[in-house]
Design a protein around this motif. Structure first.
Motif, PDB file in Angstrom:
ATOM      1  N   GLN A  41       0.826  -1.209   0.000  1.00  0.00           N
ATOM      2  CA  GLN A  41       0.000   0.000   0.000  1.00  0.00           C
ATOM      3  C   GLN A  41       0.862   1.263   0.000  1.00  0.00           C
ATOM      4  O   GLN A  41       0.543   2.253  -0.666  1.00  0.00           O
TER       5      GLN A  41
ATOM      6  N   LEU B  97       2.530  -2.451 -11.748  1.00  0.00           N
ATOM      7  CA  LEU B  97       2.500  -3.313 -10.565  1.00  0.00           C
ATOM      8  C   LEU B  97       1.714  -4.602 -10.810  1.00  0.00           C
ATOM      9  O   LEU B  97       1.835  -5.564 -10.045  1.00  0.00           O
TER      10      LEU B  97
ATOM     11  N   ILE C 117       2.271   1.809  -3.497  1.00  0.00           N
ATOM     12  CA  ILE C 117       1.255   2.389  -4.376  1.00  0.00           C
ATOM     13  C   ILE C 117       1.107   3.886  -4.094  1.00  0.00           C
ATOM     14  O   ILE C 117       1.010   4.709  -5.018  1.00  0.00           O
TER      15      ILE C 117
ATOM     16  N   TYR D 235       1.978   2.597 -11.310  1.00  0.00           N
ATOM     17  CA  TYR D 235       0.970   1.733 -10.686  1.00  0.00           C
ATOM     18  C   TYR D 235       0.513   0.642 -11.647  1.00  0.00           C
ATOM     19  O   TYR D 235       0.357  -0.527 -11.257  1.00  0.00           O
TER      20      TYR D 235
ATOM     21  N   ARG E  53      -7.531   1.180  -5.203  1.00  0.00           N
ATOM     22  CA  ARG E  53      -6.380   0.697  -5.968  1.00  0.00           C
ATOM     23  C   ARG E  53      -5.587  -0.339  -5.179  1.00  0.00           C
ATOM     24  O   ARG E  53      -5.071  -1.306  -5.746  1.00  0.00           O
ATOM     25  N   ILE E  54      -5.483  -0.164  -3.876  1.00  0.00           N
ATOM     26  CA  ILE E  54      -4.834  -1.172  -3.037  1.00  0.00           C
ATOM     27  C   ILE E  54      -5.637  -2.473  -3.076  1.00  0.00           C
ATOM     28  O   ILE E  54      -5.080  -3.570  -3.283  1.00  0.00           O
TER      29      ILE E  54
END
Length: 376
Positions: free
Chosen positions: A220, A291, A223, A288, A236-237
């Motif tokens: 987290q 990821l 991000i 992001y 988003r997490i």
């Protein structure tokens, strides 16, 4: 019988995966801080460190069914008690009793699969079992959130479903299944390979430490740093954690097929290398969106890791010791789950975020090296 075993796996998730919405409801109801509410998770997990090996030992002596039914009824009884809890202190006691009841479930479900299946069928079903756990991890928080909106007590009462699972155990699990195992990879009465077991337990502890350390605790923050002004941070997490669960679920479904083509120790080595590569990429990727790559790699590592470790551990023990030995693997995972946030928290304070992921990569790569040396 297989459906009953998988229902035991779901009950493991009922005690843990339902907690995020439940803890938020408790904070709002009793006005406690997040760290105080977190006690409800800690008191559930801690009994397993001591009682999981004891449950496995008793299952080897008196039978899987008796231990499971007693554990499930205790779990369910504590769930019913949650419905009448009035104070936060009452809820702490309820969660402690639930943890005692659930302590053996996460080991004995795997033990039952190992009792009645061997070879590729065992690996395949252990993979399916891990997929069931991953699906539960994704679905149970949603269910918990829905019912917590109606009453903060309801998520803590979900263990009542253990009564139904206990009935299934009585109907479909033989009373002396530990004496009716269809096969054993180790000779009857053989001594457990302690060196091999130590390697596998160390890998379980290390990989769970990485899961609950760098991935669940510090992704987290990664991000946040990649997109400090980005919208919907929590969403988003959650998306990345959910993506990891999807990759784990899909990957675990194919573990049995992979075991027909490659040796299990090679698959476990690949899992450790995937962990390491993913952790390095979490630091290296510049956005992001990218990821997604390390998150999927991490999920695939998870898919390979536990089904293969569980199958290898089952191979090391004779049928009459299988419950005890597999319970030690579950305990090792709980140790990693407990120690991981503390260990990597110390790394974060001394070296920063990037060092957390690099340390995790080094740890898992070392696991691959130890495993490779053990097998050769």
């Amino acid at each position: 019988m297989v459906a009953t075993i998988f229902s035991l796996t779901v009950m493991v998730g009922v005690g843990t995966s339902t907690m995020p919405p439940a803890l938020a409801a408790v904070q709002r109801t009793f006005g406690v801080s997040p760290d105080v509410a977190g006690m409800l998770l800690a008191v559930f997990t801690l009994p397993g460190l001591v009682l999981t090996p004891l449950g496995g030992y008793l299952a080897d002596r008196v039978g899987r069914r008796g231990v499971l039914v007693g554990s499930l009824l205790l779990f369910a009884g504590a769930g019913a008690a949650a419905l009448v809890a009035e104070r936060f202190e009452h809820l702490v006691v309820v969660r402690l009793v639930q943890g005692i009841g659930a302590a053996s479930l996460g080991a004995l479900n795997v033990t039952l699969i190992s009792d009645f299946f061997d070879g590729h069928a065992r690996v395949r079903l252990l993979g399916f079992n891990h997929s069931v756990l991953s699906i539960g991890t994704a679905v149970l928080p949603v269910i918990s959130g829905w019912i917590a909106a109606a009453s903060w007590r309801l998520p803590f009462a979900l263990p009542i479903l253990g009564v139904v699972v206990a009935a299934g155990v009585l109907m479909f699990i033989p009373p002396h299944s530990h004496h009716q195992a269809v096969s054993s990879d180790a000779p009857a009465g053989a001594q457990t390979n302690r060196g091999g077991l130590a390697v596998l337990l160390s890998i379980s502890a290390a990989t769970y430490a990485v899961l609950f350390g760098p991935f669940l605790n510090y992704l987290q923050e990664r991000i946040r740093l990649l997109e400090p002004e980005g919208p919907a941070l929590y969403e988003r997490i959650g998306l990345m954690v959910g993506l990891m669960s999807v990759a784990t679920t899909l990957g675990a479904l194919g573990v049995g097929r992979l075991s027909k083509r490659f040796p299990l120790h090679l698959l476990l080595t690949v899992a450790c290398v995937l962990y390491s590569a993913a952790l390095v990429l979490f630091v290296a990727v510049p956005s992001y969106a990218l990821l997604v790559i390390p998150t999927v790699l991490f999920g695939l590592a998870q898919a390979l890791n536990q089904p293969v470790v569980q199958s290898l551990v089952a191979r090391l023990a004779s049928a009459e010791r299988r419950g005890t030995v597999l319970s030690l693997n579950r305990t090792a995972a709980l140790v990693g789950q407990t120690v991981g946030p503390l260990l990597f928290g110390a790394v974060y304070r001394s070296g920063g975020l990037e060092v957390v992921f690099i340390a995790g990569a080094v740890l898992t790569l070392a696991c691959a090296g130890v495993l490779w040396r053990w097998r050769h």
